[in-house]
Design a protein around this motif. Structure first.
Motif, PDB file in Angstrom:
ATOM      1  N   VAL A  15       0.868  -1.174   0.000  1.00  0.00           N
ATOM      2  CA  VAL A  15       0.000   0.000   0.000  1.00  0.00           C
ATOM      3  C   VAL A  15       0.904   1.222   0.000  1.00  0.00           C
ATOM      4  N   VAL A  16       0.718   2.083  -0.984  1.00  0.00           N
ATOM      5  CA  VAL A  16       1.553   3.271  -1.137  1.00  0.00           C
ATOM      6  C   VAL A  16       0.652   4.493  -1.231  1.00  0.00           C
ATOM      7  N   THR A  17       0.860   5.431  -0.323  1.00  0.00           N
ATOM      8  CA  THR A  17       0.146   6.700  -0.393  1.00  0.00           C
ATOM      9  C   THR A  17       1.082   7.728  -1.008  1.00  0.00           C
ATOM     10  N   VAL A  18       0.610   8.381  -2.041  1.00  0.00           N
ATOM     11  CA  VAL A  18       1.387   9.422  -2.714  1.00  0.00           C
ATOM     12  C   VAL A  18       0.881  10.763  -2.200  1.00  0.00           C
ATOM     13  N   SER A  19       1.742  11.445  -1.449  1.00  0.00           N
ATOM     14  CA  SER A  19       1.328  12.713  -0.865  1.00  0.00           C
ATOM     15  C   SER A  19       2.536  13.499  -0.399  1.00  0.00           C
ATOM     16  N   ASP A  20       2.448  14.804  -0.553  1.00  0.00           N
ATOM     17  CA  ASP A  20       3.487  15.690  -0.035  1.00  0.00           C
ATOM     18  C   ASP A  20       3.190  16.098   1.407  1.00  0.00           C
ATOM     19  N   THR A  21       1.988  15.814   1.890  1.00  0.00           N
ATOM     20  CA  THR A  21       1.587  16.324   3.206  1.00  0.00           C
ATOM     21  C   THR A  21       1.116  15.267   4.196  1.00  0.00           C
ATOM     22  N   GLU A  25      -0.190   9.024  10.545  1.00  0.00           N
ATOM     23  CA  GLU A  25      -1.350   9.333  11.376  1.00  0.00           C
ATOM     24  C   GLU A  25      -2.503   9.958  10.593  1.00  0.00           C
ATOM     25  N   SER A  26      -2.217  10.745   9.577  1.00  0.00           N
ATOM     26  CA  SER A  26      -3.273  11.444   8.843  1.00  0.00           C
ATOM     27  C   SER A  26      -3.670  10.756   7.536  1.00  0.00           C
ATOM     28  N   ASP A  27      -3.076   9.631   7.247  1.00  0.00           N
ATOM     29  CA  ASP A  27      -3.324   8.933   5.984  1.00  0.00           C
ATOM     30  C   ASP A  27      -4.549   8.027   6.086  1.00  0.00           C
ATOM     31  N   TYR A  47       3.939  -0.887   3.553  1.00  0.00           N
ATOM     32  CA  TYR A  47       3.154   0.341   3.552  1.00  0.00           C
ATOM     33  C   TYR A  47       4.134   1.497   3.520  1.00  0.00           C
ATOM     34  N   ARG A  48       3.922   2.397   2.574  1.00  0.00           N
ATOM     35  CA  ARG A  48       4.826   3.548   2.434  1.00  0.00           C
ATOM     36  C   ARG A  48       4.042   4.797   2.092  1.00  0.00           C
ATOM     37  N   ILE A  49       4.610   5.935   2.463  1.00  0.00           N
ATOM     38  CA  ILE A  49       4.143   7.232   1.988  1.00  0.00           C
ATOM     39  C   ILE A  49       5.299   7.827   1.204  1.00  0.00           C
ATOM     40  N   VAL A  50       5.014   8.245  -0.023  1.00  0.00           N
ATOM     41  CA  VAL A  50       6.045   8.767  -0.911  1.00  0.00           C
ATOM     42  C   VAL A  50       5.585  10.125  -1.454  1.00  0.00           C
ATOM     43  N   PRO A  51       6.504  11.074  -1.594  1.00  0.00           N
ATOM     44  CA  PRO A  51       6.117  12.368  -2.165  1.00  0.00           C
ATOM     45  C   PRO A  51       5.627  12.228  -3.601  1.00  0.00           C
ATOM     46  N   ASP A  52       4.826  13.163  -4.034  1.00  0.00           N
ATOM     47  CA  ASP A  52       4.267  13.151  -5.386  1.00  0.00           C
ATOM     48  C   ASP A  52       5.340  13.610  -6.380  1.00  0.00           C
ATOM     49  N   GLU A  53       6.323  12.739  -6.567  1.00  0.00           N
ATOM     50  CA  GLU A  53       7.423  12.971  -7.505  1.00  0.00           C
ATOM     51  C   GLU A  53       7.530  11.738  -8.390  1.00  0.00           C
ATOM     52  N   ILE A  57       8.036   7.689  -7.324  1.00  0.00           N
ATOM     53  CA  ILE A  57       6.906   6.766  -7.426  1.00  0.00           C
ATOM     54  C   ILE A  57       7.290   5.570  -8.295  1.00  0.00           C
ATOM     55  N   ALA A  58       7.850   5.834  -9.466  1.00  0.00           N
ATOM     56  CA  ALA A  58       8.238   4.761 -10.392  1.00  0.00           C
ATOM     57  C   ALA A  58       9.304   3.866  -9.772  1.00  0.00           C
ATOM     58  N   GLU A  59      10.285   4.461  -9.127  1.00  0.00           N
ATOM     59  CA  GLU A  59      11.352   3.688  -8.495  1.00  0.00           C
ATOM     60  C   GLU A  59      10.795   2.767  -7.408  1.00  0.00           C
ATOM     61  N   LEU A  60       9.883   3.286  -6.601  1.00  0.00           N
ATOM     62  CA  LEU A  60       9.285   2.465  -5.547  1.00  0.00           C
ATOM     63  C   LEU A  60       8.465   1.328  -6.147  1.00  0.00           C
ATOM     64  N   CYS A  61       7.703   1.591  -7.189  1.00  0.00           N
ATOM     65  CA  CYS A  61       6.940   0.526  -7.849  1.00  0.00           C
ATOM     66  C   CYS A  61       7.863  -0.553  -8.398  1.00  0.00           C
TER      67      CYS A  61
END
Length: 163
Positions: A15-21, A25-27, A47-53, A57-61
């Motif tokens: 599960v990957v959340t793409v977000s700058d903010t 806790e807030s996801d 489970y990861r949160i990655v910036p919208d870059e 994103i591609a590297e993590l996938c």
């Protein structure tokens, strides 16, 4: 009608959340995806949160594709300048599942009206791994998971592994 589950084991998911903010806790959307997967008997192994870059994103996938059966991303599927998930994911996909995006937008239209046209939700296969890219809205995530992804996930994974 959903196909019977053809796998004899849980589907291994990232599960990957793409977000700058967002933070852990807030996801809310990431939490919903993880909860629904667990309730459906599937396994969340990452489970990861990655910036919208797009490059990140591609590297993590690419990294996760070797470790899981399915990658579920949420966030970054709109048309704002920082919404780049679609661009990063679409570039990777070797096969697309156009029906996913089409039906998701149709279902979204029933809930939110014409704003559904701004969604670039997409799904497909990359190196034998399913990828679903969903909006960041918790309502959109819940809709996609319950109406489309969870009923078909084991079947889709078994199809990819039957070759």
């Amino acid at each position: 009608m959903a196909h019977p589950q053809a796998l004899s084991r849980p589907v291994r998911c990232a599960v990957v959340t793409v977000s700058d903010t967002r933070t852990v806790e807030s996801d809310r959307s990431g939490q919903i995806i993880q909860t629904l997967l667990a309730e459906a008997g599937q396994q969340v192994v990452e489970y990861r949160i990655v910036p919208d870059e797009p490059d990140r994103i591609a590297e993590l996938c690419q990294t996760l594709a070797d470790q899981v059966d399915c990658i579920m991303l949420s966030g970054g599927t709109g048309i704002a300048p920082r919404d780049t998930t679609y661009d990063a994911v679409a570039h990777l996909l070797e096969k697309t599942l156009p029906g996913f995006g089409e039906i998701f937008r149709q279902l979204s239209f029933q809930e939110i009206g014409s704003r559904a046209i701004a969604s670039r939700a997409v799904a497909g296969v990359f190196q034998g791994t399913l990828i679903f890219s969903l909006p960041g809205s918790s309502k959109a995530v819940t809709l996609a998971m319950n109406a489309l992804i969870l009923p078909e996930l084991p079947h889709l994974v078994s199809l990819m592994q039957s070759g």
